[in-house]
Scaffold this motif. Structure first.
Motif, mmCIF file in Angstrom:
data_model
loop_
_atom_site.group_PDB
_atom_site.id
_atom_site.type_symbol
_atom_site.label_atom_id
_atom_site.label_comp_id
_atom_site.label_asym_id
_atom_site.label_seq_id
_atom_site.Cartn_x
_atom_site.Cartn_y
_atom_site.Cartn_z
ATOM 1 N N LEU A 1 -18.686 -47.258 38.560
ATOM 2 C CA LEU A 1 -18.577 -45.669 38.836
ATOM 3 C C LEU A 1 -17.727 -44.929 37.668
ATOM 4 C CD1 LEU A 1 -18.508 -45.262 42.802
ATOM 5 C CD2 LEU A 1 -20.774 -45.201 41.290
ATOM 6 N N ASP A 2 -18.234 -43.892 37.414
ATOM 7 C CA ASP A 2 -16.897 -42.843 36.321
ATOM 8 C C ASP A 2 -16.539 -42.411 37.870
ATOM 9 O OD1 ASP A 2 -16.449 -39.981 35.557
ATOM 10 O OD2 ASP A 2 -16.623 -41.559 34.239
ATOM 11 N N PRO A 3 -14.668 -42.890 38.088
ATOM 12 C CA PRO A 3 -13.622 -41.761 38.618
ATOM 13 C C PRO A 3 -14.307 -40.529 38.583
ATOM 14 C CG PRO A 3 -13.292 -43.114 37.534
ATOM 15 C CD PRO A 3 -13.808 -42.678 36.878
ATOM 16 N N GLU A 4 -13.917 -39.547 37.341
ATOM 17 C CA GLU A 4 -13.958 -38.315 37.982
ATOM 18 C C GLU A 4 -14.951 -37.680 37.908
ATOM 19 O OE1 GLU A 4 -12.669 -34.963 38.553
ATOM 20 O OE2 GLU A 4 -11.939 -36.010 38.141
ATOM 21 N N SER A 5 -16.253 -38.346 37.132
ATOM 22 C CA SER A 5 -17.671 -37.154 37.362
ATOM 23 C C SER A 5 -18.455 -37.905 38.838
ATOM 24 C CB SER A 5 -18.695 -37.838 36.145
ATOM 25 O OG SER A 5 -18.822 -39.047 36.095
ATOM 26 N N GLN A 6 -17.966 -39.386 39.514
ATOM 27 C CA GLN A 6 -18.944 -39.546 40.803
ATOM 28 C C GLN A 6 -17.829 -39.843 41.825
ATOM 29 O OE1 GLN A 6 -20.641 -42.578 37.813
ATOM 30 N NE2 GLN A 6 -22.641 -41.632 39.342
ATOM 31 N N SER A 7 -17.031 -40.843 42.055
ATOM 32 C CA SER A 7 -16.523 -41.065 42.290
ATOM 33 C C SER A 7 -15.659 -39.661 43.028
ATOM 34 C CB SER A 7 -14.772 -41.703 42.324
ATOM 35 O OG SER A 7 -15.754 -42.668 42.438
ATOM 36 N N ALA A 8 -14.753 -38.796 42.121
ATOM 37 C CA ALA A 8 -13.669 -37.689 43.207
ATOM 38 C C ALA A 8 -14.958 -36.456 42.873
ATOM 39 C CB ALA A 8 -13.316 -37.215 41.742
ATOM 40 N N ALA A 9 -15.812 -36.774 42.268
ATOM 41 C CA ALA A 9 -17.013 -35.383 42.895
ATOM 42 C C ALA A 9 -17.276 -35.825 44.279
ATOM 43 C CB ALA A 9 -17.867 -35.825 41.768
ATOM 44 N N ILE A 10 -17.518 -36.920 44.466
ATOM 45 C CA ILE A 10 -18.196 -37.246 45.606
ATOM 46 C C ILE A 10 -17.238 -36.666 47.426
ATOM 47 C CG2 ILE A 10 -18.911 -39.033 47.677
ATOM 48 C CD1 ILE A 10 -20.440 -40.612 44.806
ATOM 49 N N ILE A 11 -15.936 -37.461 46.737
ATOM 50 C CA ILE A 11 -15.336 -36.838 47.445
ATOM 51 C C ILE A 11 -14.908 -35.440 47.596
ATOM 52 C CG2 ILE A 11 -12.737 -37.333 48.182
ATOM 53 C CD1 ILE A 11 -12.633 -39.604 46.740
ATOM 54 N N ARG A 12 -15.008 -34.651 47.248
ATOM 55 C CA ARG A 12 -15.248 -33.403 46.777
ATOM 56 C C ARG A 12 -15.987 -33.001 47.363
ATOM 57 N NH1 ARG A 12 -13.986 -33.731 41.265
ATOM 58 N NH2 ARG A 12 -15.386 -33.421 40.621
ATOM 59 N N ARG A 13 -17.054 -32.834 47.488
ATOM 60 C CA ARG A 13 -18.159 -32.661 48.609
ATOM 61 C C ARG A 13 -18.166 -32.763 49.694
ATOM 62 N NH1 ARG A 13 -24.653 -35.358 47.554
ATOM 63 N NH2 ARG A 13 -26.213 -33.690 49.345
ATOM 64 N N ILE A 14 -17.574 -33.914 50.126
ATOM 65 C CA ILE A 14 -17.835 -34.462 51.348
ATOM 66 C C ILE A 14 -16.384 -33.960 51.824
ATOM 67 C CG2 ILE A 14 -16.354 -36.215 53.077
ATOM 68 C CD1 ILE A 14 -17.517 -38.354 51.319
ATOM 69 N N ILE A 15 -15.341 -32.497 51.718
ATOM 70 C CA ILE A 15 -14.743 -31.954 52.049
ATOM 71 C C ILE A 15 -14.993 -30.774 51.786
ATOM 72 C CG2 ILE A 15 -12.175 -30.987 51.481
ATOM 73 C CD1 ILE A 15 -11.222 -33.585 49.964
ATOM 74 N N SER A 16 -15.850 -30.652 50.863
ATOM 75 C CA SER A 16 -16.898 -29.675 51.371
ATOM 76 C C SER A 16 -17.645 -29.007 52.448
ATOM 77 C CB SER A 16 -16.920 -28.686 50.103
ATOM 78 O OG SER A 16 -17.739 -27.593 50.007
ATOM 79 N N ALA A 17 -18.123 -29.939 52.976
ATOM 80 C CA ALA A 17 -19.082 -30.308 53.766
ATOM 81 C C ALA A 17 -18.135 -30.309 54.884
ATOM 82 C CB ALA A 17 -20.018 -31.171 53.837
ATOM 83 N N SER A 18 -17.528 -30.747 55.276
ATOM 84 C CA SER A 18 -16.598 -30.865 56.376
ATOM 85 C C SER A 18 -16.041 -29.211 57.311
ATOM 86 C CB SER A 18 -15.366 -31.613 56.235
ATOM 87 O OG SER A 18 -14.243 -30.881 54.893
ATOM 88 N N GLN A 19 -15.175 -28.088 55.955
ATOM 89 C CA GLN A 19 -14.772 -27.178 55.914
ATOM 90 C C GLN A 19 -16.851 -26.404 56.892
ATOM 91 O OE1 GLN A 19 -13.020 -26.276 52.504
ATOM 92 N NE2 GLN A 19 -11.061 -28.109 52.884
ATOM 93 N N LEU A 20 -17.712 -26.087 56.121
ATOM 94 C CA LEU A 20 -18.505 -25.432 56.316
ATOM 95 C C LEU A 20 -18.512 -25.430 58.292
ATOM 96 C CD1 LEU A 20 -21.547 -26.766 54.702
ATOM 97 C CD2 LEU A 20 -19.647 -25.584 53.791
ATOM 98 N N PHE B 1 -18.221 -43.940 53.676
ATOM 99 C CA PHE B 1 -18.427 -44.901 51.690
ATOM 100 C C PHE B 1 -17.117 -45.467 51.916
ATOM 101 C CE2 PHE B 1 -20.029 -40.640 52.748
ATOM 102 C CZ PHE B 1 -20.778 -40.322 51.102
ATOM 103 N N LEU B 2 -17.294 -46.779 51.497
ATOM 104 C CA LEU B 2 -15.890 -48.280 51.065
ATOM 105 C C LEU B 2 -15.073 -47.633 49.801
ATOM 106 C CD1 LEU B 2 -16.873 -49.950 54.378
ATOM 107 C CD2 LEU B 2 -15.300 -48.140 54.346
ATOM 108 N N ASP B 3 -13.938 -48.506 49.457
ATOM 109 C CA ASP B 3 -13.728 -48.986 48.625
ATOM 110 C C ASP B 3 -13.647 -50.459 48.747
ATOM 111 O OD1 ASP B 3 -12.937 -49.992 45.917
ATOM 112 O OD2 ASP B 3 -11.240 -48.223 46.492
ATOM 113 N N PRO B 4 -14.572 -50.694 47.643
ATOM 114 C CA PRO B 4 -14.780 -52.942 47.789
ATOM 115 C C PRO B 4 -13.295 -53.552 47.071
ATOM 116 C CG PRO B 4 -16.993 -51.744 46.881
ATOM 117 C CD PRO B 4 -15.455 -50.774 46.811
#
Length: 342
Positions: free
Chosen positions: A110-129, A156-159
């Motif tokens: 995974l690319d940390p910025e374009s994938q991992s960080a993006a997924i986290i931002r999406r999770i946070i955004s969904a939690s605020q809906l 979502f687990l970090d191996p």
């Protein structure tokens, strides 16, 4: 080795064996709190209500390792979907339907910025809906918000914070036991925030899996320690489902969140090729050779989390896996004890 083990861990393998032989984890009966009130109360303990009785009642077989660590396996071997490159495990049929299967899929590179960080931002955004019209949102907005949250309903687990598949499955089993107590059969939903009466402490069964991995009692801390981070380069997705769920559809929902190109796949797609995600969790690849590959586990961080002092060089020893075995036994016992300690 036994002497060195005792010096580094604080007790010897024989004492680990005694600890595990005496370990009994109380599993209180499910309860319904009328009026939504959460009351602390003692519940009678019936014969067979302990942790081991739970497995016996649900037709799980118990096998013993050389150091008497307890491992639970279904009497019928966990099924692996060869087409989906994802491991699917059947849980006891006496659990609520949404908890009767669990799916594990590994994603790498995974690319940390374009994938991992993006997924986290999406999770946070969904939690605020919005979650209800009481906030002023329309019914359509609520439905869209629920749909977005359902698309991200995974653990979502970090191996790098896991030492084996057994480590994950111990947390999955504990989470299933707890979530079963919070299942409302009438509304077909889980009641959150029932930690004080033996139920779910977090909001979903998947966040409960992450919570179970952490020896502490802070949900936020468990997410920071074991969840996906902005620096993660690999990801293990865990998904509970009913037996009627289509594994291919489950995997596709995982791919939709991450990417098909990052899905870790075995070196062959032959129908008789045995897929075991344990290899991938430990080494990041199905084709990794333990004798030549170093585990991806961050032993230093894991030592800190579980308060252990086993040197990383011993755990990374390619010629002797006994230290990893001892480590796995201790960590899995720690996770299993959470139902008592919590």
């Amino acid at each position: 080795m036994r002497k060195a083990f005792k010096e580094n861990v604080g007790f010897g393998p024989g004492e680990v064996r005694t600890l595990k032989a005496e370990l009994r984890l109380t599993a209180p009966r499910p309860c319904v709190v009328s009026g939504g009130e959460k009351q602390k109360r003692k519940r009678d303990r019936k014969p067979g209500s302990d942790f081991f009785g739970f497995f016996l009642r649900h037709q799980w077989s118990l096998s013993t390792t050389s150091h008497c660590s307890i491992r639970a396996r279904r009497s019928t071997t966990a099924a692996t979907d060869q087409k989906t490159k994802m491991e699917t495990i059947s849980l006891p049929s006496t659990l609520p339907s949404p908890l009767q299967q669990v799916h594990l899929a590994h994603f790498s590179n995974l690319d940390p910025e374009s994938q991992s960080a993006a997924i986290i931002r999406r999770i946070i955004s969904a939690s605020q809906l919005p979650t209800s019209t009481a906030s002023g949102a329309s019914e359509e907005k609520i439905q869209q918000a629920d749909l977005e949250r359902s698309k991200l309903d995974f653990a979502f687990l970090d191996p790098t914070k896991l030492c084996s598949k057994q480590h994950v499955l111990t947390a999955v089993t504990q989470a299933a036991v707890v979530c079963a107590r919070s299942w409302d059969n009438e509304t077909r939903a889980f009641r959150e925030g029932e930690g004080s009466i033996g139920g779910m402490k977090s909001k979903t069964p998947h966040s409960e899996v992450i919570y179970m991995l952490n020896p502490g009692n802070n949900v936020g801390e468990s997410l920071k320690r074991f969840g996906l981070s902005p620096k993660s380069t690999s990801l293990l997705l865990v998904k509970f489902s009913s037996p009627a769920s289509d594994p291919q559809a489950v995997l596709q929902s995982m791919i939709d969140v991450v990417s098909a190109t990052n899905l870790t796949t075995p070196p062959t797609t032959e129908a008789n090729y045995p897929i075991d995600i344990d290899q991938t969790i430990r080494y990041g690849s199905y084709s990794a050779t333990p004798s030549t590959t170093t585990p991806v586990t961050d032993w230093k961080d894991l030592n800190k989390i579980y308060k252990l002092q086993i040197p990383s060089n011993l755990l990374n020893n390619k010629e002797d896996s006994r230290w990893q075995k001892e480590y796995e036994d201790i960590v899995c016992t720690s996770v299993a004890m959470k139902l008592v300690a919590g």
